[in-house]
Design an enzyme around this catalytic site. Structure first.
Site, short mmCIF file in Angstrom:
data_model
loop_
_atom_site.label_atom_id
_atom_site.label_comp_id
_atom_site.label_asym_id
_atom_site.label_seq_id
_atom_site.Cartn_x
_atom_site.Cartn_y
_atom_site.Cartn_z
N GLY A 33 0.82 -1.21 0.00
CA GLY A 33 0.00 0.00 0.00
C GLY A 33 0.85 1.25 0.00
O GLY A 33 2.06 1.20 -0.22
N ASN A 34 0.20 2.38 0.21
CA ASN A 34 0.91 3.66 0.26
C ASN A 34 0.32 4.51 1.37
O ASN A 34 -0.65 4.11 2.02
CB ASN A 34 0.83 4.37 -1.10
N ARG A 35 0.91 5.67 1.60
CA ARG A 35 0.59 6.44 2.80
C ARG A 35 -0.50 7.49 2.59
O ARG A 35 -0.70 8.34 3.45
CB ARG A 35 1.88 7.08 3.34
N SER A 36 -1.22 7.44 1.49
CA SER A 36 -2.29 8.42 1.30
C SER A 36 -3.41 8.21 2.32
O SER A 36 -3.90 7.10 2.50
CB SER A 36 -2.86 8.30 -0.11
N ALA A 102 -4.22 7.91 -4.57
CA ALA A 102 -2.87 7.41 -4.84
C ALA A 102 -3.03 5.95 -5.26
O ALA A 102 -3.42 5.09 -4.47
CB ALA A 102 -2.01 7.52 -3.59
#
Ligand code: CTP
Ligand code: CA
Length: 226
Positions: A33-36, A102
């Site tokens: 995943g990502n930090r959005s 994102a």
């Protein structure tokens, strides 16, 4: 007494906003995943609804609560392919699509049906990832007459000119009408309450610049759509 009246300058417009960050499962308990957090996209969706638009928010793993209403429909998704299906369906009826999410660029080629175990894997674990579809480019390619497509680009560069150069190349590649540029890093951009953006159009011209709370930045982005 003074009353603050929100202008209904987006009355009747149908706006689709994606927000948050997609996650790609590795096995039943893990993901890439990502930090959005989804805060900037949510602020755009809420702001548009307050200004009279009918909004569909496609939220990918939002870390913030999105309160649905008559003017704000919320669709929850997790993976990139789910987000693509939801936003593509909603875009068919929309005047504006804002891709603030994102989106994971790659996903695991295969998802393990059961938890990946260390005693089976040993000391290293190699993952093969495959590229996800470019949703924004797909939406821009399928754009109906008069439909406005807005992309976002978060870049880890320090310099304003470098940021603009990356943004101009990116909007040309994607075929969007506007690209909202912001700098991100280990501490900036994600999960924070404030943001700083530059918006370029398809010709590469700067059409807006804003800094402040994500709500105030959202309002400046929405001004471009009135
Ligand atoms: N985007 C998308 N589909 C993808 C990747 C990105 O629709 N598979 C959208 C994002 O929602 C954003 C815009 O494209 O609105 C730009 O995303 P960004 O990650 O900055 O661009 P990429 O083309 O993925 O390039 P890179 O990450 O290599 O800089
Ligand atoms: Ca990307």
């Amino acid at each position: 007494a003074l009353a603050v009246v929100t202008p209904k300058d987006l009355l009747g417009r149908r706006i689709v906003v994606t927000a948050g960050g997609t996650r790609e499962p590795l096995d039943p308990v893990r993901y890439i995943g990502n930090r959005s957090s989804g805060k900037q996209g949510l602020a755009i969706a809420v702001g548009a609804a307050a200004r009279g638009a009918t909004v569909t928010l496609v939220g990918a793993n939002l870390e913030v609560h999105a309160a649905a209403s008559d003017d704000l429909h919320v669709v929850h998704v997790s993976t990139t392919l789910e987000l693509e299906a939801a936003v593509t369906a909603a875009a068919a009826e929309a005047d504006v699509v804002v891709m603030a999410a994102a989106v994971a660029d790659y996903r695991p080629e295969s998802v393990a049906p059961a938890k990946i175990k260390k005693d089976v894997q040993g000391d290293t674990l190699q993952l093969t990832l495959v590229k996800n579809p470019d949703i924004l480019a797909g939406l821009a390619g399928a754009r109906r007459d008069g439909q406005v497509i807005v992309g976002f680009a978060a870049e880890t560069v320090d310099d304003r000119e470098q940021l603009l150069a990356l943004g101009r190349a990116k909007i040309a590649r994607k075929g969007a009408d506007y690209l909202v540029l912001n700098r991100v890093g280990w501490t900036e951009g994600f999960a924070t309450e404030s943001n700083s953006i530059i918006v370029v159009n398809s010709a590469g011209d700067i059409v807006s610049e804003a800094s402040g709370t994500k709500t105030s930045v959202a309002a400046r982005i929405l001004d471009l759509l009135t």
